[in-house]
Motif scaffolding. Structure first.
Motif, PDB file in Angstrom:
ATOM      1  N   THR A  16       0.655  -1.168   0.046  1.00  0.00           N
ATOM      2  CA  THR A  16      -0.039   0.233   0.034  1.00  0.00           C
ATOM      3  C   THR A  16       0.886   1.192   0.041  1.00  0.00           C
ATOM      4  OG1 THR A  16      -0.043  -0.052   2.497  1.00  0.00           O
ATOM      5  CG2 THR A  16      -1.898  -1.139   0.930  1.00  0.00           C
ATOM      6  N   GLY A  17       0.372   2.353  -0.625  1.00  0.00           N
ATOM      7  CA  GLY A  17       1.093   3.631  -0.493  1.00  0.00           C
ATOM      8  C   GLY A  17       1.607   3.870  -1.966  1.00  0.00           C
ATOM      9  N   PRO A  18       2.578   4.771  -1.877  1.00  0.00           N
ATOM     10  CA  PRO A  18       3.504   5.036  -2.993  1.00  0.00           C
ATOM     11  C   PRO A  18       4.427   4.168  -3.488  1.00  0.00           C
ATOM     12  CG  PRO A  18       3.387   6.776  -1.409  1.00  0.00           C
ATOM     13  CD  PRO A  18       3.014   5.730  -0.719  1.00  0.00           C
ATOM     14  N   GLY A  19       4.633   2.968  -2.481  1.00  0.00           N
ATOM     15  CA  GLY A  19       5.536   1.961  -2.855  1.00  0.00           C
ATOM     16  C   GLY A  19       4.960   0.878  -3.465  1.00  0.00           C
ATOM     17  N   PHE A  90       7.289   2.759   2.383  1.00  0.00           N
ATOM     18  CA  PHE A  90       6.147   2.116   1.547  1.00  0.00           C
ATOM     19  C   PHE A  90       6.673   1.136   0.672  1.00  0.00           C
ATOM     20  CE2 PHE A  90       4.997   6.532   2.421  1.00  0.00           C
ATOM     21  CZ  PHE A  90       3.649   6.381   2.944  1.00  0.00           C
ATOM     22  N   SER A  91       8.261   0.702   0.953  1.00  0.00           N
ATOM     23  CA  SER A  91       8.627  -0.462   0.406  1.00  0.00           C
ATOM     24  C   SER A  91       8.201  -1.862   0.870  1.00  0.00           C
ATOM     25  CB  SER A  91      10.289  -0.324   0.304  1.00  0.00           C
ATOM     26  OG  SER A  91      10.873  -1.538  -0.185  1.00  0.00           O
ATOM     27  N   ALA A  92       7.307  -2.362   0.033  1.00  0.00           N
ATOM     28  CA  ALA A  92       6.986  -3.733   0.487  1.00  0.00           C
ATOM     29  C   ALA A  92       8.331  -4.793   0.539  1.00  0.00           C
ATOM     30  CB  ALA A  92       6.057  -4.380  -0.643  1.00  0.00           C
ATOM     31  N   TRP A 166      -3.187   6.207   7.178  1.00  0.00           N
ATOM     32  CA  TRP A 166      -2.382   7.724   8.254  1.00  0.00           C
ATOM     33  C   TRP A 166      -1.053   7.904   7.630  1.00  0.00           C
ATOM     34  CZ3 TRP A 166      -5.266  11.324   9.604  1.00  0.00           C
ATOM     35  CH2 TRP A 166      -6.716  11.104  10.169  1.00  0.00           C
ATOM     36  N   MET A 167      -0.144   6.967   7.263  1.00  0.00           N
ATOM     37  CA  MET A 167       1.292   7.139   6.797  1.00  0.00           C
ATOM     38  C   MET A 167       1.104   7.769   5.327  1.00  0.00           C
ATOM     39  SD  MET A 167       3.816   6.880   8.538  1.00  0.00           S
ATOM     40  CE  MET A 167       4.986   6.904   7.381  1.00  0.00           C
ATOM     41  N   ILE A 168       0.272   7.106   4.593  1.00  0.00           N
ATOM     42  CA  ILE A 168       0.069   7.865   3.309  1.00  0.00           C
ATOM     43  C   ILE A 168      -0.231   9.313   3.243  1.00  0.00           C
ATOM     44  CG2 ILE A 168      -1.456   7.721   1.100  1.00  0.00           C
ATOM     45  CD1 ILE A 168      -1.776   4.800   1.404  1.00  0.00           C
ATOM     46  N   ARG A 169      -1.296   9.687   4.156  1.00  0.00           N
ATOM     47  CA  ARG A 169      -1.706  11.094   4.520  1.00  0.00           C
ATOM     48  C   ARG A 169      -0.455  11.702   4.779  1.00  0.00           C
ATOM     49  NH1 ARG A 169      -6.381   8.568   7.013  1.00  0.00           N
ATOM     50  NH2 ARG A 169      -7.860   8.451   5.566  1.00  0.00           N
ATOM     51  N   LEU A 221      -3.188  15.662  -0.522  1.00  0.00           N
ATOM     52  CA  LEU A 221      -4.177  15.180   0.205  1.00  0.00           C
ATOM     53  C   LEU A 221      -5.464  14.435  -0.703  1.00  0.00           C
ATOM     54  CD1 LEU A 221      -4.555  17.238   3.753  1.00  0.00           C
ATOM     55  CD2 LEU A 221      -3.309  15.068   3.194  1.00  0.00           C
ATOM     56  N   VAL A 222      -5.618  15.273  -1.797  1.00  0.00           N
ATOM     57  CA  VAL A 222      -6.552  14.644  -2.538  1.00  0.00           C
ATOM     58  C   VAL A 222      -6.263  13.269  -3.172  1.00  0.00           C
ATOM     59  CG1 VAL A 222      -7.964  14.910  -4.624  1.00  0.00           C
ATOM     60  CG2 VAL A 222      -7.761  16.906  -3.061  1.00  0.00           C
ATOM     61  N   VAL A 223      -4.923  13.066  -3.711  1.00  0.00           N
ATOM     62  CA  VAL A 223      -4.359  12.123  -4.142  1.00  0.00           C
ATOM     63  C   VAL A 223      -4.197  11.133  -3.206  1.00  0.00           C
ATOM     64  CG1 VAL A 223      -2.328  11.180  -5.326  1.00  0.00           C
ATOM     65  CG2 VAL A 223      -3.235  13.305  -6.221  1.00  0.00           C
ATOM     66  N   ALA A 224      -3.718  11.347  -2.040  1.00  0.00           N
ATOM     67  CA  ALA A 224      -3.671  10.403  -0.880  1.00  0.00           C
ATOM     68  C   ALA A 224      -4.954   9.805  -0.634  1.00  0.00           C
ATOM     69  CB  ALA A 224      -3.303  10.973   0.272  1.00  0.00           C
ATOM     70  N   GLU A 225      -5.906  10.541  -0.484  1.00  0.00           N
ATOM     71  CA  GLU A 225      -7.387   9.959  -0.246  1.00  0.00           C
ATOM     72  C   GLU A 225      -7.631   8.753  -1.218  1.00  0.00           C
ATOM     73  OE1 GLU A 225      -9.436   9.306   3.030  1.00  0.00           O
ATOM     74  OE2 GLU A 225      -7.728  10.619   2.746  1.00  0.00           O
ATOM     75  N   PHE A 226      -7.433   9.121  -2.601  1.00  0.00           N
ATOM     76  CA  PHE A 226      -7.562   8.530  -3.770  1.00  0.00           C
ATOM     77  C   PHE A 226      -7.060   7.165  -3.479  1.00  0.00           C
ATOM     78  CE2 PHE A 226      -6.181   6.951  -7.927  1.00  0.00           C
ATOM     79  CZ  PHE A 226      -7.488   6.592  -8.487  1.00  0.00           C
ATOM     80  N   LEU A 227      -5.625   7.326  -3.447  1.00  0.00           N
ATOM     81  CA  LEU A 227      -4.886   5.920  -3.191  1.00  0.00           C
ATOM     82  C   LEU A 227      -5.333   5.178  -1.987  1.00  0.00           C
ATOM     83  CD1 LEU A 227      -1.255   7.421  -3.561  1.00  0.00           C
ATOM     84  CD2 LEU A 227      -2.536   5.922  -5.471  1.00  0.00           C
ATOM     85  N   ILE A 228      -5.661   5.843  -0.899  1.00  0.00           N
ATOM     86  CA  ILE A 228      -6.260   5.106   0.316  1.00  0.00           C
ATOM     87  C   ILE A 228      -7.483   4.368  -0.164  1.00  0.00           C
ATOM     88  CG2 ILE A 228      -7.293   5.358   2.628  1.00  0.00           C
ATOM     89  CD1 ILE A 228      -5.143   7.780   2.977  1.00  0.00           C
ATOM     90  N   ARG A 229      -8.179   5.136  -0.632  1.00  0.00           N
ATOM     91  CA  ARG A 229      -9.736   4.128  -1.144  1.00  0.00           C
ATOM     92  C   ARG A 229      -9.191   3.322  -2.051  1.00  0.00           C
ATOM     93  NH1 ARG A 229     -14.650   8.768  -1.484  1.00  0.00           N
ATOM     94  NH2 ARG A 229     -14.222   9.737   0.701  1.00  0.00           N
ATOM     95  N   ARG A 230      -8.453   3.525  -3.018  1.00  0.00           N
ATOM     96  CA  ARG A 230      -8.318   2.568  -4.120  1.00  0.00           C
ATOM     97  C   ARG A 230      -7.677   1.121  -3.601  1.00  0.00           C
ATOM     98  NH1 ARG A 230      -4.085   3.573  -9.202  1.00  0.00           N
ATOM     99  NH2 ARG A 230      -4.580   1.475 -10.192  1.00  0.00           N
ATOM    100  N   ARG A 231      -6.829   1.223  -2.495  1.00  0.00           N
ATOM    101  CA  ARG A 231      -6.303   0.322  -1.942  1.00  0.00           C
ATOM    102  C   ARG A 231      -7.295  -0.552  -0.673  1.00  0.00           C
ATOM    103  NH1 ARG A 231      -3.100   3.091  -4.266  1.00  0.00           N
ATOM    104  NH2 ARG A 231      -1.110   2.438  -5.093  1.00  0.00           N
ATOM    105  N   GLY A 232      -8.305   0.234  -0.476  1.00  0.00           N
ATOM    106  CA  GLY A 232      -9.241  -0.361   0.542  1.00  0.00           C
ATOM    107  C   GLY A 232      -9.151  -0.209   1.926  1.00  0.00           C
TER     108      GLY A 232
END
Length: 241
Positions: A16-19, A90-92, A166-169, A221-232
């Protein structure tokens, strides 16, 4: 209308997140490293004078009291540290190979934000663009601290999905150091290309910088919330009170 935290729609994935994608993560990492390198080249090599001379100190803060200058350098150093280690959170692959390294980089990130955010708040009181800078950069400083604190609280409570959200935000706000300079370049270029006649460099810069206290981080923050929702992951939704 109130904002509530919705439960995950699906089980969150490991990356999850940028990584979560190699190319986006690489872009985030390289741009973050680029800004950190710029900061080091601009300020660290000048010897960090704190006597009121300009030296490595930005003109806005050069003639300010010693406390303001100290806040400036604390913010520059600690925000750079947070920007440097943030992408690795964010590195898996890093999480799989070494949980200990992931935890320690997280602690370094937490310390960077913990020191950098109050210093940024102090700086907002003497912003070169007055109330726009105070409210824009001041709000950024407060939200930066709050989102990072929520991420810390979540992981201490064993709530991994909320921790990731919250780390994504939080990192979206850290990344404002990059997007601020990107928007600045775009706005200066647009004014230059559309100007009729000679370009006043100082006026163009001031006009572009005037909108950055909010533009640097609100879209993040808008992009962050999009990524958060996209990842469930748990996201904020507007619901009836």
């Amino acid at each position: 209308m109130t904002s509530t935290t919705a439960p995950p729609a699906v089980a969150p994935t490991e990356g999850t997140g940028p990584g979560s994608g190699r190319f986006p993560w690489t872009v985030v990492l390289l741009t973050s490293l680029g800004i950190v390198g710029y900061v080091v080249a601009t300020y660290a090599q000048a010897g960090l004078p704190l006597d009121g001379s300009r030296g490595g100190l930005a003109a806005t803060y050069a003639e300010r009291p010693l406390g303001i200058q100290l806040a400036f350098y604390v913010h520059i150093v600690t925000a750079s540290v947070a920007l440097l280690v943030g992408p690795f959170q964010f590195s898996a692959a890093l999480r799989r190979r070494s949980r200990a390294v992931h935890r320690w980089t997280g602690r370094v990130y937490l310390a960077g934000v913990g020191l950098g955010s109050p210093a940024a708040l102090v700086m907002s009181f003497v912003s070169s663009i007055a109330f726009d800078g105070f409210f824009g950069f001041g709000s950024l400083a407060l939200l930066w601290a709050w989102t990072t604190w929520r991420a810390y609280r979540a992981i201490r409570g064993g709530d991994l999905p909320n921790h990731r959200a919250w780390m994504i935000r939080s990192f979206a706000l850290t990344y404002a150091a990059v997007t601020l300079r990107a928007w600045l370049g775009v706005l200066i270029l647009l004014q230059t290309l559309t100007a009729d006649g000679p370009v006043d460099g100082a006026h163009v810069f001031d006009t572009a910088y005037a909108v950055l206290p909010f533009l640097a981080w609100l879209p993040n923050l808008v992009v962050a919330e999009f990524l958060i929702r996209r990842r469930g992951l748990p996201s904020y939704r507007i619901t009836p009170a």
